[in-house]
Scaffold this motif. Structure first.
Motif, PDB file in Angstrom:
ATOM      1  N   PHE A 142       0.825  -1.210   0.000  1.00  0.00           N
ATOM      2  CA  PHE A 142       0.000   0.000   0.000  1.00  0.00           C
ATOM      3  C   PHE A 142       0.859   1.260   0.000  1.00  0.00           C
ATOM      4  O   PHE A 142       0.537   2.243  -0.663  1.00  0.00           O
TER       5      PHE A 142
ATOM      6  N   GLN B  17     -11.731  18.930   4.496  1.00  0.00           N
ATOM      7  CA  GLN B  17     -12.157  17.620   4.971  1.00  0.00           C
ATOM      8  C   GLN B  17     -12.120  17.666   6.484  1.00  0.00           C
ATOM      9  O   GLN B  17     -11.047  17.753   7.082  1.00  0.00           O
TER      10      GLN B  17
ATOM     11  N   LYS C 133     -15.941   4.556  -5.356  1.00  0.00           N
ATOM     12  CA  LYS C 133     -16.118   5.412  -4.175  1.00  0.00           C
ATOM     13  C   LYS C 133     -16.163   4.644  -2.862  1.00  0.00           C
ATOM     14  O   LYS C 133     -16.012   5.236  -1.794  1.00  0.00           O
TER      15      LYS C 133
ATOM     16  N   VAL D 230     -27.344  10.995   1.488  1.00  0.00           N
ATOM     17  CA  VAL D 230     -27.952  10.689   0.194  1.00  0.00           C
ATOM     18  C   VAL D 230     -27.473   9.343  -0.311  1.00  0.00           C
ATOM     19  O   VAL D 230     -26.474   8.803   0.170  1.00  0.00           O
ATOM     20  N   ARG D 231     -28.204   8.815  -1.281  1.00  0.00           N
ATOM     21  CA  ARG D 231     -27.804   7.556  -1.892  1.00  0.00           C
ATOM     22  C   ARG D 231     -28.132   7.642  -3.387  1.00  0.00           C
ATOM     23  O   ARG D 231     -29.047   8.364  -3.788  1.00  0.00           O
ATOM     24  N   PRO D 232     -27.382   6.908  -4.208  1.00  0.00           N
ATOM     25  CA  PRO D 232     -27.650   6.951  -5.646  1.00  0.00           C
ATOM     26  C   PRO D 232     -28.898   6.131  -5.970  1.00  0.00           C
ATOM     27  O   PRO D 232     -29.125   5.073  -5.388  1.00  0.00           O
TER      28      PRO D 232
ATOM     29  N   LYS E 153      -8.403  19.438  -1.759  1.00  0.00           N
ATOM     30  CA  LYS E 153      -8.892  18.122  -1.323  1.00  0.00           C
ATOM     31  C   LYS E 153      -9.051  17.183  -2.505  1.00  0.00           C
ATOM     32  O   LYS E 153      -9.406  17.610  -3.602  1.00  0.00           O
TER      33      LYS E 153
ATOM     34  N   ALA F  11     -14.504   7.292   7.565  1.00  0.00           N
ATOM     35  CA  ALA F  11     -13.552   8.236   6.971  1.00  0.00           C
ATOM     36  C   ALA F  11     -13.955   8.647   5.565  1.00  0.00           C
ATOM     37  O   ALA F  11     -13.370   9.573   5.006  1.00  0.00           O
ATOM     38  N   ARG F  12     -14.953   7.987   4.985  1.00  0.00           N
ATOM     39  CA  ARG F  12     -15.307   8.277   3.592  1.00  0.00           C
ATOM     40  C   ARG F  12     -16.179   9.520   3.453  1.00  0.00           C
ATOM     41  O   ARG F  12     -16.582   9.889   2.352  1.00  0.00           O
TER      42      ARG F  12
ATOM     43  N   ILE G 236      -8.492   9.792  -1.768  1.00  0.00           N
ATOM     44  CA  ILE G 236      -7.296   8.940  -1.732  1.00  0.00           C
ATOM     45  C   ILE G 236      -7.717   7.539  -1.282  1.00  0.00           C
ATOM     46  O   ILE G 236      -8.777   7.371  -0.672  1.00  0.00           O
TER      47      ILE G 236
ATOM     48  N   GLY H 281      -7.532  13.213   8.126  1.00  0.00           N
ATOM     49  CA  GLY H 281      -8.398  13.786   7.104  1.00  0.00           C
ATOM     50  C   GLY H 281      -7.802  15.028   6.462  1.00  0.00           C
ATOM     51  O   GLY H 281      -8.034  15.303   5.292  1.00  0.00           O
ATOM     52  N   ARG H 282      -7.056  15.805   7.258  1.00  0.00           N
ATOM     53  CA  ARG H 282      -6.487  17.055   6.730  1.00  0.00           C
ATOM     54  C   ARG H 282      -5.051  17.177   7.185  1.00  0.00           C
ATOM     55  O   ARG H 282      -4.770  17.059   8.382  1.00  0.00           O
ATOM     56  N   LEU H 283      -4.164  17.403   6.242  1.00  0.00           N
ATOM     57  CA  LEU H 283      -2.734  17.518   6.529  1.00  0.00           C
ATOM     58  C   LEU H 283      -2.332  18.974   6.320  1.00  0.00           C
ATOM     59  O   LEU H 283      -2.503  19.526   5.238  1.00  0.00           O
TER      60      LEU H 283
ATOM     61  N   VAL I  75     -12.403   4.763  -1.173  1.00  0.00           N
ATOM     62  CA  VAL I  75     -11.616   6.001  -1.082  1.00  0.00           C
ATOM     63  C   VAL I  75     -12.174   6.901   0.011  1.00  0.00           C
ATOM     64  O   VAL I  75     -13.302   6.725   0.466  1.00  0.00           O
ATOM     65  N   ARG I  76     -11.366   7.861   0.406  1.00  0.00           N
ATOM     66  CA  ARG I  76     -11.815   8.840   1.390  1.00  0.00           C
ATOM     67  C   ARG I  76     -11.228  10.195   1.014  1.00  0.00           C
ATOM     68  O   ARG I  76     -10.165  10.273   0.387  1.00  0.00           O
ATOM     69  N   PRO I  77     -11.902  11.279   1.392  1.00  0.00           N
ATOM     70  CA  PRO I  77     -11.377  12.595   1.051  1.00  0.00           C
ATOM     71  C   PRO I  77     -10.218  12.949   1.972  1.00  0.00           C
ATOM     72  O   PRO I  77     -10.237  12.637   3.165  1.00  0.00           O
ATOM     73  N   ALA I  78      -9.215  13.611   1.421  1.00  0.00           N
ATOM     74  CA  ALA I  78      -8.083  14.085   2.227  1.00  0.00           C
ATOM     75  C   ALA I  78      -7.745  15.501   1.788  1.00  0.00           C
ATOM     76  O   ALA I  78      -7.633  15.781   0.596  1.00  0.00           O
ATOM     77  N   SER I  79      -7.596  16.397   2.760  1.00  0.00           N
ATOM     78  CA  SER I  79      -7.266  17.790   2.461  1.00  0.00           C
ATOM     79  C   SER I  79      -5.785  18.050   2.703  1.00  0.00           C
ATOM     80  O   SER I  79      -5.182  17.471   3.616  1.00  0.00           O
TER      81      SER I  79
ATOM     82  N   PRO J 171     -15.496  -0.118   7.059  1.00  0.00           N
ATOM     83  CA  PRO J 171     -16.688  -0.234   6.220  1.00  0.00           C
ATOM     84  C   PRO J 171     -16.759  -1.570   5.480  1.00  0.00           C
ATOM     85  O   PRO J 171     -15.737  -2.083   5.014  1.00  0.00           O
TER      86      PRO J 171
ATOM     87  N   ASP K 186     -18.675   4.473 -10.605  1.00  0.00           N
ATOM     88  CA  ASP K 186     -18.848   5.023  -9.257  1.00  0.00           C
ATOM     89  C   ASP K 186     -18.577   4.015  -8.146  1.00  0.00           C
ATOM     90  O   ASP K 186     -18.487   4.397  -6.968  1.00  0.00           O
TER      91      ASP K 186
ATOM     92  N   ALA L 276     -13.032  22.440  -0.197  1.00  0.00           N
ATOM     93  CA  ALA L 276     -11.794  21.666  -0.058  1.00  0.00           C
ATOM     94  C   ALA L 276     -11.546  21.195   1.378  1.00  0.00           C
ATOM     95  O   ALA L 276     -10.590  20.462   1.629  1.00  0.00           O
TER      96      ALA L 276
ATOM     97  N   ARG M 170     -25.522   3.935   0.331  1.00  0.00           N
ATOM     98  CA  ARG M 170     -24.876   5.125  -0.221  1.00  0.00           C
ATOM     99  C   ARG M 170     -23.815   4.803  -1.280  1.00  0.00           C
ATOM    100  O   ARG M 170     -23.167   5.702  -1.803  1.00  0.00           O
ATOM    101  N   PHE M 171     -23.656   3.504  -1.538  1.00  0.00           N
ATOM    102  CA  PHE M 171     -22.675   3.093  -2.539  1.00  0.00           C
ATOM    103  C   PHE M 171     -23.279   2.045  -3.466  1.00  0.00           C
ATOM    104  O   PHE M 171     -24.326   1.490  -3.171  1.00  0.00           O
TER     105      PHE M 171
ATOM    106  N   GLU N  17     -12.554  13.851  -7.484  1.00  0.00           N
ATOM    107  CA  GLU N  17     -13.312  14.948  -6.873  1.00  0.00           C
ATOM    108  C   GLU N  17     -12.384  16.007  -6.267  1.00  0.00           C
ATOM    109  O   GLU N  17     -12.496  16.355  -5.083  1.00  0.00           O
TER     110      GLU N  17
ATOM    111  N   ARG O 218      -0.283   3.138  -3.402  1.00  0.00           N
ATOM    112  CA  ARG O 218      -1.143   4.311  -3.282  1.00  0.00           C
ATOM    113  C   ARG O 218      -0.583   5.521  -4.013  1.00  0.00           C
ATOM    114  O   ARG O 218      -1.294   6.474  -4.267  1.00  0.00           O
TER     115      ARG O 218
END
Lengths: 490, 490
Positions: free
Chosen positions: A19, B430, A452, B455-457, A108, B441-442, A111, B412-414, A455-459, A225, A449, B428, A442-443, A88, A23
């Motif tokens: 990883f 997180q 998703k 929400v969900r698709p 963001k 974390a997602r 990742i 989440g944020r660096l 992955v997770r958002p990272a700033s 998850p 898609d 931007a 939600r997935f 995103e 990554r």
């Protein structure tokens, strides 16, 4: 010989090491990797098809189609990576003059979450298994994948795993980017899900299996998850005007959908709701005539056959349930399923939860409702579903918003005048739905898609331009769609 | 008087009824609703600020800022709805000529998940509470919201709830679109989370509280997603060259960040990692001189004060922990926290899990590492975090990719050369991170993307054009960004 826990530990440690490198691999290089996997699977040729056929009883023609689909899924993920906008990216640039406080530069993107454990499905030895949708999307995300091989097609799984491992090596990726763990027992899966290095789980299969993994993962010291895609009875609502106009045609369409692949699809239509009237009688009559001609065929394996027979017997023996038809063609083998249609009144259906359960195989239950209000009431009592289908005239669709809204609210995909079987691999596909269809509505498990889930958002705050990932650099070297200072731009 | 369960049941039933209508309200109308809420909150004026001040001891100036932020969050969600692209519309048009099988028309968008239960935070009586980020984003998504009022600011919560309810009425929305349930006991929250109508949970607070709700929700017959934003110690890494150049300046910046708001922020820097050398001594000396001058101030409430004192005492009494400084300014009230800095060697830190726990308040622990490898080793042993910060020269950032990568992987944020306190409301941002920072974390809790938690698709297959939601109609009447046949377009 090392014991199970040691083996799992060694596999997961390798995934963890991989990883750290994987990554950081670029989207373009991951795309090459996914295409190499697809080519290696293609290169296995007919021997792979034959092996899968022997292990699963699935006809060759369908296996060839599924084989193509599996390679297409890998290709779809490769294209997603090449296009690149899936991360995103959002950029809010610094506002040093802002009062009372300056705004820092914040950027963001999505990742990878970490090593993913994948449990393949018995009914799709290629497309939802070793190098199937979960594996393809997790590898696309940048997550190493550890597959627990399905014992029902162990050799097929080994062959596909070899194809993936060969691609790992050809593409110069670290050893632990992919691993395949064989094993019959639940203990293997349990050890994988409980391992601290595992960061997410993908599963396709039964409600019992998927829910057990979900519970295990949530009981870890660090919950992770789990996306389990599980059972569904995929209700089909036959509206009265539609039946009046086309009862026989609809019946023939559904005779085919219900018995396709011996009903062994998660989108198999297991429940048909309609108003009890002469048009429904015509529908049932035509459906019965068609289904009685469908030859029993071997199910995937003895376990699935026994499960079908057991659940079918229980369902048919419930009070008030009438067997409308069983195939009249004689069985020629011991694990062949008998296509079956039953019916029941809405009042009994509403009171008997057993009738709401999936009977995985060529079986469908017709629920006879008294009127539209009663039909709505039945829909309101259904659990979460992968799909719902509305067979209706356009006027009926327009005139019954509450039925449409309620069906939409319980499912992931709402179909108008079609059949739920057949899951397109495309952006607009939602293959998922409220529990118990999946463990997280939600997935979804199919299409671009699906990435998703992993992955997770990272700033990044106040990072020097040149040390930012390419996706977040101001010049947008990858030419991806991003939201920059609240505007969509490329 | 009705009992608790009956009360909760009535509240949830109303939310369920409201959902049937509210989920169909257009983005533009929901934007008006959110702005009306913001205006109603503004109209409460100084009396709201005074009430919150009395209930939480938070200084007026900060409450005024938080009040502004809360209205800005509602405005941000209103703008998101007006722009409209957040629904992630995807359209794959029919391919009737495709062989071997035609492709149906499939269209997908995000739809609301259902009634959401929100638990506000004690430390942000406005921005993370009754009409805070969770409520704003859930209402924006189209989900009715049931808020469990925080007992630590019960009157404030009631006042804000009245402002929301007034907006529900003014905007002609159904009664159950928003509800506020008061109550001190855990039983109220428990009953809300366990209610079958609840479809998701938002929580901001302690690890114990957030994890308990997560466990409850997962043990339901139908598990539901819980987004708990919980504790974090927000590690700050001081790299040696940076310290050599600016030890005192960094120390002064951090003295302020550690004691800001008596350290009662989830992004408070509770852990400082550095290499043990004379520059670190300079840093500690300057930090100590600054912190000893910071006057103790009242914490939010007696419970939080007792928790701080308890955890601080335990931390300081661990073997090998040295108290570097405590404020020298005399306490003038009983629930005032004493700003405190402690230090410990990396070897002891690595072996003692107690030292990894959050001490919510003005407290920070300095971990003295032997060298860069040892520093990396400590980072590798940290749990999930909301933020990580790297104080470094640009060269150090460039030369230590493994430290950067590892920090990024746990948070989440660096942040580069800044402080973690201060959470911008923007795309931007997180505000989230791996467990135990959050339960998933997602997703994140701040900024426009926070809507994705609720929400969900949902796909529509073969639907007549005029019956599709506007977001999915071919002519794109809302002029939103969509993916149509694999292409981003508007």
């Amino acid at each position: 010989m090392e014991n199970l826990q040691q083996h799992i530990d060694s596999v997961m440690q390798k995934a963890s090491e991989a990883f750290k490198i994987y990554r950081k691999v670029s989207g373009k290089d991951k795309a090459v990797f996914l295409r190499t996997i697809a080519q290696n699977i293609l290169d296995l040729g007919d021997s792979l098809i034959q092996t899968a056929h022997q292990e699963t009883n699935i006809p060759e023609a369908r296996l060839i189609g599924e084989h193509t689909r599996t390679c297409f899924q890998l290709e779809t993920n490769a294209r997603l990576l090449e296009e690149g906008s899936w991360v995103e990216a959002r950029i809010d640039t610094a506002l040093p003059e802002r009062a009372p406080m300056p705004r820092p530069d914040i950027r963001k993107m999505l990742i990878p979450i970490g090593p993913v454990v994948v449990f393949g499905a018995s009914n799709f030895p290629f497309a939802y298994s070793t190098a199937g949708g979960d594996t393809a999307s997790a590898l696309a995300a940048g997550c190493p994948v550890v597959v627990k091989g399905h014992p029902a097609h162990a050799k097929t799984s080994e062959m596909v795993a070899e194809a993936v491992l060969k691609a790992v090596s050809t593409c110069g990726l670290p050893d632990g980017t992919f691993a395949h763990v064989a094993g019959h027992s639940f203990e293997v899966g349990r050890a994988l899900v409980l391992h601290p290095i595992a960061k997410a789980v993908g599963f396709t299969g039964s409600l019992n299996g998927g829910k057990a993994l979900f519970d295990l993962a949530n009981q870890r010291p660090e919950p992770i998850p789990v996306f389990s895609e599980m059972g569904s009875i995929n209700p089909v609502v036959l509206m009265p005007e539609k039946l009046k106009a086309e009862a026989s045609q609809v019946a023939l369409t559904y005779a085919n959908s219900i018995t396709l692949g011996m009903g062994q699809f998660c989108t198999n239509p297991g429940l048909i709701l309609a108003i009890d009237n002469p048009d429904l009688d015509t529908f049932i009559e035509t459906l019965s005539k068609a289904v009685e001609q469908v030859a029993p065929a071997a199910m995937l394996n003895a376990g699935i056959y026994q499960n079908f027979e057991g659940k079918r017997t229980v369902a048919l023996s419930q009070e008030g349930v009438k067997t409308e038809v069983e195939s009249l063609v004689e069985k020629t083998g011991i694990i062949q399923a008998i296509p079956t249609i039953a019916s029941v009144s809405s009042s009994i259906f509403l009171e008997n939860p057993t009738l709401h359960q999936e009977v995985f195989g060529p079986y469908s239950l017709i629920v006879k409702c008294t009127d539209l209000d009663n039909l709505l009431q039945v829909i309101q009592h259904l659990e979460g579903q992968l799909t719902s289908t509305l067979m209706a005239t356009e006027e009926e669709l327009q005139d019954n918003p509450e039925i449409v809204e309620t069906l939409r609210n319980i499912c992931g995909r709402l179909i108008f005048n079609g059949v739920p079987t057949g899951v397109e691999v495309c952006y607009a596909m939602q293959h998922g739905g409220p529990f118990p269809a999946t463990t997280d509505a939600r997935f979804g498990a199919v299409g671009p898609d699906a990435i998703k889930r992993w992955v997770r958002p990272a700033s990044f705050q106040n990072f020097p331009e040149k040390l930012l990932p390419a996706e977040l650099q101001s010049q947008n070297p990858l030419n991806i769609w991003r939201i920059v200072n609240d505007e969509w731009t490329r």
